[in-house]
Design an enzyme around this catalytic site. Structure first.
Site, PDB file in Angstrom:
ATOM      1  N   CYS A  59       0.837  -1.195   0.000  1.00  0.00           N
ATOM      2  CA  CYS A  59       0.000   0.000   0.000  1.00  0.00           C
ATOM      3  C   CYS A  59       0.881   1.257   0.000  1.00  0.00           C
ATOM      4  CB  CYS A  59      -0.923   0.003   1.208  1.00  0.00           C
ATOM      5  SG  CYS A  59      -0.075  -0.320   2.751  1.00  0.00           S
ATOM      6  N   ILE A 121       3.122 -13.539  -4.781  1.00  0.00           N
ATOM      7  CA  ILE A 121       3.264 -12.088  -4.816  1.00  0.00           C
ATOM      8  C   ILE A 121       1.899 -11.417  -4.667  1.00  0.00           C
ATOM      9  CG2 ILE A 121       5.320 -12.098  -6.285  1.00  0.00           C
ATOM     10  CD1 ILE A 121       3.426 -11.654  -8.705  1.00  0.00           C
ATOM     11  N   GLY A 148      -4.888 -12.953 -11.362  1.00  0.00           N
ATOM     12  CA  GLY A 148      -5.326 -14.000 -12.265  1.00  0.00           C
ATOM     13  C   GLY A 148      -4.177 -14.680 -12.988  1.00  0.00           C
ATOM     14  N   GLY A 174      -0.609 -16.087  -6.819  1.00  0.00           N
ATOM     15  CA  GLY A 174      -0.676 -15.247  -8.003  1.00  0.00           C
ATOM     16  C   GLY A 174      -1.041 -16.073  -9.226  1.00  0.00           C
TER      17      GLY A 174
END
Length: 236
Positions: A59, A121, A148, A174
């Site tokens: 973030c 990740i 995805g 991931g």
């Protein structure tokens, strides 16, 4: 919408009440816009007694120039990790971003700061989709993380590199949507595998289907234990 740490205490308690009898651990996800905020959120969530914490350092960091994520800098990543470590004695997982020059350097920094495991990740990007009929971005925030199957090769590479760089368990995630995708992560060095977008693609029965696919692969290849597959790609 995120209701905030104080409201999450009750939600996490409810989750633990349902999961504990099943032997399923509850992981509380922590993020903040300063290193101190990571510690403060963790301190608040301690009342819920989660089994583990996941520290999301992808973030924006409001203390950093241009608001770069904590994950973009080993020093800043270590500061956020250390703040969480100081607030709890529970196991701490740090979730890393692949959008960095050297993910191994960040991993080493957070492990030195007290991380017990690495999750790799987070989403890539940011990316954008445009609704061509509305003539506007699909997301209200205009951009968002890319997840995805498209990001799996990047995730596999990161897990491979991290398993050689740090001595702690790695949760590979991931774009994992099949049992054989999970095998790929394990062969890259992952101790465990995380999934998310698979439920969009395959529904709530995805986990049992993936477990069956994993078992079928192991039987076909003569693996009696998952541990026997772990990291085998490093010897190729």
């Amino acid at each position: 919408a995120n209701p905030g740490a104080a409201a999450m205490v009750a939600i996490l308690r409810q989750a633990r009440a349902r999961c504990a009898p099943l032997g399923v651990p509850v992981i509380a996800s922590v993020f903040g816009d300063t290193a101190e905020a990571f510690g403060a959120v963790t301190h608040t969530l301690e009342a819920a007694e989660p089994d583990l914490y996941e520290v999301n350092i992808s973030c924006p960091n409001v203390e950093a120039e241009y608001g770069r994520p904590f994950a973009a800098d080993p020093g800043q990543a270590a500061r956020a990790t250390a703040a969480v470590r100081a607030a709890t004695s529970r196991p701490v997982i740090v979730k890393l971003s692949a959008n960095v020059a050297d993910i191994r350097a960040v991993a080493r920094a957070v492990v030195d700061a007290g991380a017990d495991a690495i999750a790799a990740i987070n989403t890539l990007g940011p990316g954008m989709l445009i609704d061509i009929r509305a003539r506007a971005p699909v997301l209200a925030n205009r951009v968002g993380g890319i997840s995805g199957p498209a990001i799996r090769p990047v995730a596999v590479r990161c897990v491979y590199e991290l398993s050689e760089a740090v001595p702690v368990p790695i949760i590979g995630m991931g774009g994992v949507v099949t049992g054989e995708d999970a095998v790929e992560m394990i062969m890259a060095g992952a101790t465990a595998v995380g999934v998310g977008s698979v439920f969009h693609y395959r529904g709530l029965g995805a986990l049992s289907e993936m477990a069956a696919e994993l078992a079928a692969f192991m039987a076909e290849q003569g693996y009696g234990r998952v541990a026997a597959m772990r990291g085998v790609a490093h010897g190729a």
